[in-house]
Design a protein around this motif. Structure first.
Motif, short mmCIF file in Angstrom:
data_model
loop_
_atom_site.label_atom_id
_atom_site.label_comp_id
_atom_site.label_asym_id
_atom_site.label_seq_id
_atom_site.Cartn_x
_atom_site.Cartn_y
_atom_site.Cartn_z
N VAL A 8 0.94 -1.05 -0.62
CA VAL A 8 -0.27 0.22 -0.19
C VAL A 8 0.75 0.72 0.00
CG1 VAL A 8 -1.55 1.52 1.80
CG2 VAL A 8 -2.06 -1.21 0.91
N LEU A 9 2.06 1.00 0.59
CA LEU A 9 2.96 2.32 1.26
C LEU A 9 3.80 2.42 -0.59
CD1 LEU A 9 4.63 1.66 4.77
CD2 LEU A 9 3.22 3.93 3.52
N CYS A 10 4.63 1.82 -1.41
CA CYS A 10 4.51 1.96 -2.16
C CYS A 10 3.89 2.09 -3.83
CB CYS A 10 5.12 0.25 -2.94
SG CYS A 10 6.30 -0.47 -1.85
N THR A 12 0.84 3.74 -3.09
CA THR A 12 -0.08 5.12 -2.67
C THR A 12 1.45 6.42 -3.09
OG1 THR A 12 -0.59 4.20 -0.60
CG2 THR A 12 0.45 6.66 -0.25
N HIS A 13 3.01 6.18 -2.81
CA HIS A 13 3.91 6.72 -3.42
C HIS A 13 3.95 6.71 -4.70
CE1 HIS A 13 8.28 6.72 -5.09
NE2 HIS A 13 8.37 7.41 -4.85
N HIS A 14 4.19 5.93 -5.57
CA HIS A 14 4.01 5.77 -7.13
C HIS A 14 3.02 6.14 -7.67
CE1 HIS A 14 7.28 2.28 -7.03
NE2 HIS A 14 6.03 1.35 -6.86
N VAL A 15 1.77 6.72 -6.93
CA VAL A 15 0.22 7.85 -7.77
C VAL A 15 0.87 8.69 -6.99
CG1 VAL A 15 -1.84 7.63 -7.13
CG2 VAL A 15 -1.28 5.72 -7.68
N ILE A 16 1.56 9.23 -6.62
CA ILE A 16 1.67 11.16 -5.43
C ILE A 16 2.62 10.64 -6.55
CG2 ILE A 16 3.16 12.13 -4.84
CD1 ILE A 16 1.40 10.23 -2.40
N TYR A 67 11.58 7.16 -0.03
CA TYR A 67 10.50 6.01 -1.24
C TYR A 67 11.83 4.12 -0.31
CZ TYR A 67 8.78 2.14 -3.55
OH TYR A 67 8.62 1.49 -4.05
#
Length: 117
Positions: A8-10, A12-16, A67
């Motif tokens: 989920v963190l990965c 979220t980072h990719h989308v942002i 990240y």
């Protein structure tokens, strides 16, 4: 359970980061002209690809470096770190801050970050 939090963190980072990069390409006049000239294979596009600067990287690169450090640690702890990811993250952690501080290759970084999705 921890692996799902990591995923989920990965994501979220990719989308942002990808969204910020697309914004930098489309809404920044320098980014748009550089990439449109590059797609037409012009000399100016090639030069701008290496030497144009982007104000968006001041926010995107530190977020991405943080990240990548987190991701390396999480993959190492879970015994899922492989050589390709290690080299990919390590080279980016070392070279991207140098490229940003020396105003070289900003459009390459924007392009790489836009491919995160």
């Amino acid at each position: 359970y921890e692996w799902w939090i990591h995923q989920v963190l990965c994501m979220t980072h990719h989308v942002i980061v990808a969204s910020g990069s697309f914004y930098g390409i489309i809404h920044d006049e320098t980014g748009w002209s550089t990439f449109s000239q590059t797609m037409r294979f012009t000399l100016k596009g090639a030069v701008n690809l290496n030497f144009c600067t982007s104000p968006h990287l001041a926010h995107l690169v530190p977020l991405t470096i943080g990240y990548m450090i987190f991701d390396l640690g999480a993959l190492f702890v879970s015994n899922q770190l492989n050589a390709i990811i290690f080299v990919h993250h390590t080279v980016s952690i070392i070279t991207w801050p140098l490229m940003v501080s020396h105003n070289v290759g900003h459009m390459w970084i924007i392009y790489f970050l836009s491919t995160e999705l």
